[in-house]
Motif scaffolding. Structure first.
Motif, PDB file in Angstrom:
ATOM      1  N   PHE A   1       0.840  -1.192   0.000  1.00  0.00           N
ATOM      2  CA  PHE A   1       0.000   0.000   0.000  1.00  0.00           C
ATOM      3  C   PHE A   1       0.885   1.255   0.000  1.00  0.00           C
ATOM      4  O   PHE A   1       1.055   1.906  -1.011  1.00  0.00           O
ATOM      5  N   ALA A   2       1.458   1.598   1.152  1.00  0.00           N
ATOM      6  CA  ALA A   2       2.369   2.733   1.260  1.00  0.00           C
ATOM      7  C   ALA A   2       3.775   2.222   1.537  1.00  0.00           C
ATOM      8  O   ALA A   2       3.956   1.333   2.374  1.00  0.00           O
ATOM      9  N   ILE A   3       4.752   2.775   0.837  1.00  0.00           N
ATOM     10  CA  ILE A   3       6.126   2.308   1.002  1.00  0.00           C
ATOM     11  C   ILE A   3       7.042   3.488   1.299  1.00  0.00           C
ATOM     12  O   ILE A   3       6.756   4.626   0.949  1.00  0.00           O
ATOM     13  N   TYR A   4       8.165   3.173   1.939  1.00  0.00           N
ATOM     14  CA  TYR A   4       9.149   4.183   2.310  1.00  0.00           C
ATOM     15  C   TYR A   4      10.551   3.615   2.059  1.00  0.00           C
ATOM     16  O   TYR A   4      11.208   3.132   2.980  1.00  0.00           O
ATOM     17  N   PRO A   5      11.008   3.652   0.805  1.00  0.00           N
ATOM     18  CA  PRO A   5      12.381   3.205   0.541  1.00  0.00           C
ATOM     19  C   PRO A   5      13.373   4.154   1.194  1.00  0.00           C
ATOM     20  O   PRO A   5      13.019   5.281   1.570  1.00  0.00           O
ATOM     21  N   SER A   6      14.592   3.717   1.350  1.00  0.00           N
ATOM     22  CA  SER A   6      15.606   4.565   1.965  1.00  0.00           C
ATOM     23  C   SER A   6      16.608   5.040   0.924  1.00  0.00           C
ATOM     24  O   SER A   6      16.716   4.484  -0.177  1.00  0.00           O
ATOM     25  N   ALA A   7      17.341   6.078   1.284  1.00  0.00           N
ATOM     26  CA  ALA A   7      18.345   6.677   0.411  1.00  0.00           C
ATOM     27  C   ALA A   7      19.345   7.411   1.291  1.00  0.00           C
ATOM     28  O   ALA A   7      19.179   7.505   2.513  1.00  0.00           O
ATOM     29  N   LEU A   8      20.381   7.950   0.661  1.00  0.00           N
ATOM     30  CA  LEU A   8      21.359   8.765   1.371  1.00  0.00           C
ATOM     31  C   LEU A   8      20.979  10.234   1.171  1.00  0.00           C
ATOM     32  O   LEU A   8      21.022  10.759   0.059  1.00  0.00           O
ATOM     33  N   PHE A   9      20.572  10.888   2.243  1.00  0.00           N
ATOM     34  CA  PHE A   9      20.299  12.324   2.214  1.00  0.00           C
ATOM     35  C   PHE A   9      21.631  13.056   2.400  1.00  0.00           C
ATOM     36  O   PHE A   9      22.436  12.667   3.248  1.00  0.00           O
ATOM     37  N   TYR A  10      21.851  14.115   1.635  1.00  0.00           N
ATOM     38  CA  TYR A  10      23.100  14.860   1.805  1.00  0.00           C
ATOM     39  C   TYR A  10      22.885  16.333   1.505  1.00  0.00           C
ATOM     40  O   TYR A  10      21.949  16.719   0.799  1.00  0.00           O
ATOM     41  N   ARG A  11      23.772  17.177   2.040  1.00  0.00           N
ATOM     42  CA  ARG A  11      23.716  18.619   1.815  1.00  0.00           C
ATOM     43  C   ARG A  11      24.735  19.007   0.753  1.00  0.00           C
ATOM     44  O   ARG A  11      25.955  18.872   0.964  1.00  0.00           O
TER      45      ARG A  11
END
Length: 492
Positions: free
Chosen positions: A179-189
């Motif tokens: 239904f709802a998904i939340y894959p991950s990633a690398l957040f960066y500035r």
């Protein structure tokens, strides 16, 4: 750490485009307010008002079949959300005169205990949700295998990523549909990389990284450690590679790992489970051991990550995650973490690093589940199909969920981007879906809730490792395994 959907404003929850594509509703986005426990029942629309094309046209002998929808193991209790949920119930009943759907709201902090009580008293609901993988696995063995109903109704699963469908295939059977998904990633500035004279991390999986000396190297955890040291700076503007760097006066950290759960932290290095194949023996996957040692070294040796006390400090980390405060250059996290980024205008998403040549992106997901004890599985499945189909747009919008259906993800990206001034490479998160950990790190384990006291947020070992330097981390990991085994032996 609370479930994704219980977070106020998670993903900022303005999925108007998704909602329009799915259902055309103008429901309001969620706010940070909460609601008390209670129940809501919507009356059925008379059959004469139901179009022939919408659902069954006949009412069974004895009246409509009663189906109860239970919330909120994973959020959904806010008044704005409840208004949408009530409308979903009303619309369903209007188009399905053979089923009487009612909605029961129990606040997030009480929902787990209340559901356990209802199950023990012989009065369980039929459908539960929204609920995450971990929240559902606290009730392992209580969920209906949907496979026979999927086959009987020819329910089409082809619109979902196959590996996401497979996350719900457990020893209980096919216990859920995405239904709802939340894959991950690398957040960066981006600005911090530019300030340090560093190339930004790669956005495509498989691409190499260009080091300051021009050499091209694999984007793995050895590389990210080196880059993070260059991005960790003390108050005298010395980075962590320089001999005069002062680890007691850090002004900017290079890397923050996702530390809500030791299992999730480990999953970024590789999929695994604390439970051996026999279902009762505690084990530590090699990749998780490596991840936990990396985490400990990042805090106490390399000083690229916050200590536990710094992480808990409202002066240093006022908004749940250090990246939100702008004093951390890189952070591994799930897509729901965008809720805290409204004050930053130079952030982007990049590929997660690999470990031993393989990328794993820890994965969160929420859906609705049918309880095995339901007396009306076919009618409950009819409700489930509605929640995942006709009502999905409105519900995704109010829950702030990213759509699991591949065809709806472009609209989901457009809706996300509309919330930020800076251009974000959202495709990175979508690409991460193919690297989702399976088995999922929140998969079942014996004495689930008690075991979380060792490995979960605020748990014994996560707390100790973040606050105590000089530990023999290998011994600590062995002690964790022994403590888990003692809990499981006692529960068996």
């Amino acid at each position: 750490m609370a479930s994704r959907l219980s977070r106020p404003g998670v993903l900022l929850a303005v999925f108007a485009i998704v909602a329009t594509a799915c259902s055309g509703s103008n429901a309001s986005p969620p706010a940070s307010s909460t609601a008390g426990a209670g129940a809501s029942t919507e009356a059925s629309t008379p059959p004469s008002q139901v179009p022939a094309s919408q659902g069954p046209a006949t009412i069974p002998p004895g009246g409509p079949v009663a189906i109860r929808w239970y919330c909120c193991l994973g959020g959904g209790e806010a008044p704005e959300q409840k208004a949408v949920e009530d409308k979903v119930v009303k619309d369903f009943n209007a188009s399905h005169p053979n089923i009487k759907l009612t909605f029961e709201v129990v606040t997030y902090d009480q929902a787990n205990g209340q559901l356990a009580t209802e199950i023990q008293s012989g009065n369980p609901p039929d459908i539960v949700g929204p609920v995450g993988i971990g929240g559902a696995n606290a009730f392992h063995g209580k969920w209906l295998d949907l496979a026979p109903l999927i086959q009987k109704t020819n329910y089409d699963l082809s619109g979902f990523p196959p590996n996401v469908v497979d996350i719900y295939k457990l020893d209980e059977g096919q216990v859920g549909i995405p239904f709802a998904i939340y894959p991950s990633a690398l957040f960066y500035r981006k600005g911090l990389f530019e300030e340090a004279g560093l190339d930004e991390p790669p956005h495509k999986y498989g691409e190499q990284y260009k080091m300051p000396d021009g050499t091209m190297v694999d984007w793995n955890y050895d590389t990210i450690r080196q880059v993070a040291k260059l991005l960790t700076v003390d108050k005298n503007n010395k980075d962590a590679t320089q001999p005069t760097f002062d680890p007691k006066k850090i002004a900017q950290w290079g890397l923050e790992l996702q530390r809500d759960d030791l299992r999730g932290l480990g999953a970024y290095f590789g999929a695994g489970s604390l439970v051996a194949a026999d279902g009762k023996t505690a084990q530590i996957p090699d990749a998780w051991r490596a991840a936990w040692k990396f985490y400990y070294q990042s805090i106490w040796t390399d000083h690229i990550s916050l200590t536990g006390s710094q992480f808990e400090s409202k002066d240093i980390n006022p908004n749940d995650y250090p990246f939100f405060a702008g004093n951390t250059a890189m952070s591994e996290n799930f897509l729901w973490a965008t809720y805290g980024l409204s004050d930053l205008d130079d952030w982007d998403l990049a590929a997660l690093p690999s470990y031993n040549g393989k990328v794993t992106a820890a994965f969160n997901a929420d859906t609705f589940r049918i309880m095995k004890s339901t007396k009306h599985p076919e009618e409950a499945f009819e409700v489930l199909k509605y929640l995942l189909g006709d009502a999905a747009g409105d519900l995704l919008k109010t829950y702030g969920g990213f759509p699991a259906r591949t065809a709806e993800q472009a609209a989901g990206i457009e809706a996300l981007q509309s919330q930020f001034k800076n251009k974000v490479d959202w495709q990175v998160a979508v690409d991460g879906i193919q690297y989702a950990d399976n088995p999922n790190f929140e998969a079942p384990m014996p004495a689930y809730n008690e075991s979380l006291g060792l490995v979960g947020s605020g748990g014994k070992y996560l707390t100790n490792w973040g606050n105590k330097s000089g530990l023999d981390i290998d011994k600590e990991i062995d002690n964790l395994r022994n403590d888990l085994q003692a809990i499981w032996d006692k529960a068996s």
